[in-house]
Write a protein that holds these residues in place. Structure first.
Motif, PDB file in Angstrom:
ATOM      1  N   VAL A  74       3.187  -1.743  -4.525  1.00  0.00           N
ATOM      2  CA  VAL A  74       4.462  -2.456  -4.375  1.00  0.00           C
ATOM      3  C   VAL A  74       4.752  -3.290  -5.615  1.00  0.00           C
ATOM      4  O   VAL A  74       5.881  -3.310  -6.130  1.00  0.00           O
ATOM      5  CB  VAL A  74       4.435  -3.338  -3.117  1.00  0.00           C
ATOM      6  N   ASN A  75       3.734  -3.966  -6.140  1.00  0.00           N
ATOM      7  CA  ASN A  75       3.926  -4.782  -7.345  1.00  0.00           C
ATOM      8  C   ASN A  75       4.272  -3.916  -8.550  1.00  0.00           C
ATOM      9  O   ASN A  75       5.126  -4.284  -9.367  1.00  0.00           O
ATOM     10  CB  ASN A  75       2.656  -5.588  -7.631  1.00  0.00           C
ATOM     11  N   GLN A  76       3.622  -2.767  -8.665  1.00  0.00           N
ATOM     12  CA  GLN A  76       3.917  -1.865  -9.780  1.00  0.00           C
ATOM     13  C   GLN A  76       5.339  -1.317  -9.677  1.00  0.00           C
ATOM     14  O   GLN A  76       6.028  -1.177 -10.693  1.00  0.00           O
ATOM     15  CB  GLN A  76       2.896  -0.729  -9.813  1.00  0.00           C
TER      16      GLN A  76
ATOM     17  N   VAL B  17      -4.616   3.416   4.222  1.00  0.00           N
ATOM     18  CA  VAL B  17      -4.550   2.943   2.838  1.00  0.00           C
ATOM     19  C   VAL B  17      -4.931   1.472   2.817  1.00  0.00           C
ATOM     20  O   VAL B  17      -4.428   0.686   3.633  1.00  0.00           O
ATOM     21  CB  VAL B  17      -3.139   3.126   2.245  1.00  0.00           C
ATOM     22  N   ARG B  18      -5.839   1.116   1.913  1.00  0.00           N
ATOM     23  CA  ARG B  18      -6.255  -0.277   1.831  1.00  0.00           C
ATOM     24  C   ARG B  18      -5.071  -1.163   1.494  1.00  0.00           C
ATOM     25  O   ARG B  18      -4.203  -0.810   0.706  1.00  0.00           O
ATOM     26  CB  ARG B  18      -7.337  -0.461   0.763  1.00  0.00           C
ATOM     27  N   ALA B  19      -5.048  -2.356   2.098  1.00  0.00           N
ATOM     28  CA  ALA B  19      -3.916  -3.268   1.910  1.00  0.00           C
ATOM     29  C   ALA B  19      -3.772  -3.676   0.452  1.00  0.00           C
ATOM     30  O   ALA B  19      -2.655  -3.784  -0.063  1.00  0.00           O
ATOM     31  CB  ALA B  19      -4.097  -4.506   2.794  1.00  0.00           C
ATOM     32  N   ASP B  20      -4.903  -3.881  -0.258  1.00  0.00           N
ATOM     33  CA  ASP B  20      -4.809  -4.306  -1.653  1.00  0.00           C
ATOM     34  C   ASP B  20      -4.226  -3.212  -2.532  1.00  0.00           C
ATOM     35  O   ASP B  20      -3.466  -3.485  -3.471  1.00  0.00           O
ATOM     36  CB  ASP B  20      -6.181  -4.745  -2.175  1.00  0.00           C
ATOM     37  N   VAL B  21      -4.564  -1.958  -2.212  1.00  0.00           N
ATOM     38  CA  VAL B  21      -3.989  -0.838  -2.969  1.00  0.00           C
ATOM     39  C   VAL B  21      -2.494  -0.756  -2.732  1.00  0.00           C
ATOM     40  O   VAL B  21      -1.701  -0.549  -3.665  1.00  0.00           O
ATOM     41  CB  VAL B  21      -4.678   0.488  -2.576  1.00  0.00           C
TER      42      VAL B  21
ATOM     43  N   ASP C 107      10.310   2.657   0.808  1.00  0.00           N
ATOM     44  CA  ASP C 107       9.277   3.442   1.485  1.00  0.00           C
ATOM     45  C   ASP C 107       7.939   2.702   1.492  1.00  0.00           C
ATOM     46  O   ASP C 107       7.220   2.700   2.504  1.00  0.00           O
ATOM     47  CB  ASP C 107       9.114   4.803   0.805  1.00  0.00           C
ATOM     48  N   LEU C 108       7.611   2.065   0.346  1.00  0.00           N
ATOM     49  CA  LEU C 108       6.358   1.315   0.296  1.00  0.00           C
ATOM     50  C   LEU C 108       6.392   0.123   1.242  1.00  0.00           C
ATOM     51  O   LEU C 108       5.382  -0.194   1.887  1.00  0.00           O
ATOM     52  CB  LEU C 108       6.104   0.834  -1.140  1.00  0.00           C
TER      53      LEU C 108
END
Length: 220
Positions: free
Chosen positions: A12-14, A3-7, A130-131
């Motif tokens: 996590v922010n959401q 999974v891309r780090a930015d995704v 988990d994230l």
């Protein structure tokens, strides 16, 4: 699956935004509960006042009936007025009862909303944890970079250096580890060049003797 780090950061922010929105909703529910408590108290006072009105109306009607019997005269207008008063008090009692029903429904709905918010809090917390675990990587993921820095630095100063990384399995947030990698490299480079024990190295005073450098990772 990668999974891309930015995704991952966006997820996590959401999840954090969901937690903030839930906290705001909890505050609004708390305010509604406070208002509902005031409504319950006012409803109790209204019922008491309505009961007093009914008692007063019944007393006055009984008094008027007694006076009519004593005078042996019947006034239809007087009787209609008291009949209308009884009708109004009965309608008020029904309205108060309806308000009480609405109040009870609101209490049940708020209790259910509070339970749902508590369940959402647990799920949001589990999701965030988990994230965050998905973001964790072992320290050993930068080990090759550190070994390369030590080899290059040792070659520059013409020394033999052994790097021993302990606790490489300790997991660290990926973005934190990426930001820490450059300072780690700088520390190791200085340790090799200056042979400083304070820089986490066992210094060697003899050029031919290898320098043993160790790096220990531990969870606190």
């Amino acid at each position: 699956m990668r999974v891309r780090a930015d995704v991952l950061d966006r997820l996590v922010n959401q999840a954090g935004e969901v937690s903030i929105s839930r906290s705001r909703l909890e505050n609004e529910v708390l305010q509604i509960k406070t208002s509902l408590t005031d409504l319950t108290e006012n409803l109790g006072r209204l019922r008491s006042q309505l009961r007093e009105i009914e008692i007063q109306a019944e007393t006055q009607m009984q008094s008027q009936l007694s006076m009519v019997k004593e005078r042996e005269r019947f006034d239809p207008l007087e009787f209609d007025r008291f009949t209308r008063l009884q009708e109004l008090t009965r309608m008020m009692a029904e309205s108060v009862s309806d308000v009480g029903t609405v109040q009870q429904n609101l209490v049940r709905s708020l209790d259910g909303a509070s339970r749902d918010l508590s369940a959402q809090q647990r799920m949001t917390r589990d999701l965030q944890q988990d994230l965050m675990r998905v973001r964790m990587v072992p320290f050993s993921s930068v080990s090759e970079r550190l070994y390369r820095v030590v080899r290059q630095s040792a070659k520059e100063v013409d020394k033999r250096v052994n790097l021993d990384i302990r606790g490489g399995g300790v997991e660290i947030d990926r973005s934190v580890l990426e930001r820490m990698a450059a300072p780690f490299e700088h520390l190791l480079r200085n340790a090799v060049v200056h042979e400083s024990k304070r820089a986490l190295c066992a210094a060697a005073r003899v050029r031919a003797k290898p320098v043993n450098c160790w790096w220990r990772c531990a969870r606190r």
